[in-house]
Design an enzyme around this catalytic site. Structure first.
Site, short mmCIF file in Angstrom:
data_model
loop_
_atom_site.label_atom_id
_atom_site.label_comp_id
_atom_site.label_asym_id
_atom_site.label_seq_id
_atom_site.Cartn_x
_atom_site.Cartn_y
_atom_site.Cartn_z
CG LEU A 227 -7.18 11.75 -6.20
CD1 LEU A 227 -7.10 13.16 -5.63
CD2 LEU A 227 -8.42 11.02 -5.67
N GLY A 236 6.47 13.64 -7.09
CA GLY A 236 6.55 13.63 -8.54
C GLY A 236 5.71 12.57 -9.19
CB ALA A 239 5.44 14.90 -13.03
CD GLU A 261 -14.15 17.38 -18.09
OE1 GLU A 261 -15.15 17.59 -17.40
OE2 GLU A 261 -13.89 16.28 -18.59
#
Length: 406
Positions: A227, A236, A239, A261
């Site tokens: 999150l 970004g 990432a 997951e």
């Protein structure tokens, strides 16, 4: 419910205001506010709250340590004695079940708690620091990612406050079992200078990773929750956070590969971007080899260098092949589409073989019913639709790679 009471029904998402507060002045600033994306995990499936006029819910967090303030205001509340026993929803009761203990409902007390952030420092061990330049032309901003485990001193009480954000931004979110010491945490903070000139930290996001056991003496880390808080999106940050997780685990010899997951579409896109960017420099993913089709060499190199599992490596191959394909060349583009569709079609081909076996033992009407129920006859339409969706997603990843926006 009568029309006369409809004005007492409000959308929980519209009446809730969330803030990350760096200073007392931020409390009065509207540009610090952001709204939840969902609230059904707290207020019920329809996300409505009943029984109040002009309801406002304020959920404020100190930006660093996440000390929490809950404010609930309204001009009127329905009374059971005057409304045939109808009761207003227990807003604070619903929130109390999910907020970390120790939150305050006194705004003055919350302001005093902001002073704790002056000395707040991140928990755990610094793994990585990076800077980003926001798209709107603002000055560069600095972030740091820290690694913690369940045993990290005082971290779990902080995590209890941090994980509440999941309820507003991650569908089907659940709080993890922190008694299990296989959980690890990667928390990203913005490092900024206060008006007084000292360094301060603001919590920007986090990820949880579970270290699954893999026979005989290995582990298979699985990224579970990721999150980035709304004020830090489109920069970004996610990432970089994912890359930090990779960098931490790829150096450990006991790690087989890294999985994710049930990734959301947005997170899968970021994952594809990071993985494709990493793999494009590997020998097996160079154009001369990539046009020969997916290979064991690709799977081995991606796993050895970046601990990417085979299923994800196949997506990376398809992204990089599309990136290198001249789609104006009809032959090259057709070859690419057939390659991807053959992979997508494999499960359906298996199902067709199973249906042929069933046809021999079922009555014609039973077989027809089974054919309808399994949707085998719709395979071509679904395949075409699936491919179009996939190529669209791949093109978004490629566009970001070409922009090279980190």
């Amino acid at each position: 419910m009568t029309d006369a009471l409809c004005h007492l029904v409000v959308d929980g998402n519209e009446v809730m205001e969330i803030k990350l507060v760096r200073s007392a002045e931020d409390i009065e600033k509207d540009d610090c506010s952001f709204a939840p994306e969902m609230c059904h995990q707290v207020f019920g499936e329809n996300e409505n709250i009943f029984g109040y006029s002009d309801l406002q819910i304020r959920l404020y967090y100190s930006a660093g340590s996440l000390q929490t303030y809950l404010g609930i205001e309204y001009t009127d509340k329905i009374e059971p004695s005057k409304s045939e026993g109808l009761k207003a929803d227990d807003v604070e009761g619903a929130l109390k079940k999910v907020l970390a203990p120790g939150y305050t409902t006194n705004l003055d007390q919350f302001v005093s708690l902001l002073k704790k952030d002056e000395s707040f420092t991140p928990y755990g061990r610094l793994l990585y620091a990076f800077t980003v330049t926001p798209r709107d032309g603002e000055d560069k901003r600095t972030f740091e990612v820290y690694y913690t485990e369940t045993s990290t001193s005082n971290f779990l009480s902080f995590h209890q406050r941090l994980q509440t954000f999941l309820l507003w931004y991650v569908d089907a979110a659940s709080f993890i079992d922190v008694d299990d010491d296989q959980w690890t945490f990667f928390t990203v903070y913005e490092k900024y200078q206060s008006e007084e000139g000292g360094w301060r930290y603001a919590t920007a996001g986090y990820a949880t990773v579970y270290r699954y056991y893999a026979y005989p003496h290995h582990i298979r880390p699985r990224v579970s929750q990721v999150l980035v808080l709304p004020p830090f999106r489109k920069m970004g940050v996610c990432a970089h956070l994912l890359q930090t997780i990779y960098s931490h685990f790829v150096t450990l010899p006991e790690v087989v590969d890294i999985t994710v997951e049930d990734p959301s579409e947005d997170f899968q896109r970021i994952r594809d971007y990071v993985d494709a960017k990493n793999c494009q420099s590997l020998p097996a993913f160079q154009p001369a080899k990539i046009f020969q089709g997916f290979s064991t060499e690709m799977a081995n190199q991606a796993c050895s260098k970046y601990k990417i599992n085979k299923k994800q490596t196949r997506r990376v191959y398809e992204i990089l092949r599309l990136k290198n394909t001249n789609t104006s060349d009809k032959t090259a583009y057709l070859s690419y589409r057939l390659d991807v569709k053959n992979r997508l079609n494999a499960p359906f081909q298996k199902k067709k073989l199973e249906m042929k076996k069933l046809q021999k033992v079922l009555k014609p009407e039973e077989y027809a019913a089974t054919l309808t129920a399994t949707g085998v006859g719709e395979t071509q339409n679904r395949l075409a639709s699936h491919y179009q969706t996939l190529e669209h997603e791949y093109r978004r990843v490629i566009h970001r790679m070409e922009m090279d926006f980190d």
